[in-house]
Design a protein around this motif. Sequence first.
Motif: not given
Length: 127
Positions: A1-28
């Motif tokens: 089974m293939p494994l996909i490993i997601v760099d959470g901080a990098n992927v979250v940071g690729s969307v300018p939606d205000g993630w920096w105000r709530d990093r945990a919320g963006a990760a969720i």
Amino acid sequence: MPLIIVDGANVVGSVPDGWWRDRAGAAIRLRDKLAALPAAGLPGIPPPIEVVLVVEGKARDIPQGPPGVRIARATGSGDDEIIDVVRHEHTSGPVPRRIVVITADRGLRDRATALGAEVRGPTAVPR
């Protein structure tokens, strides 16, 4: 089974939606969007697949959440945790499995491909 490993901080940071105000919320939110991947797959990677979301810093304490996405909590660098997961997965079975790291980080890309992993950019997964 293939494994996909997601760099959470990098992927979250690729969307300018205000993630920096709530990093945990963006990760969720990212975790929840990734939950469909095990059954849906990705282009060129048919299901089933395993998904690991690597989180660090203020996002490290997010709850596990819905089934389908395993959370890997980096105690230090998220990049180092991703490389540790790649190394472990390449050596844990009798046959190396297909591993795809999702990140735009050039340094991480080089480290992951040197270990035999493929790399795709953040747009490869739902964000």
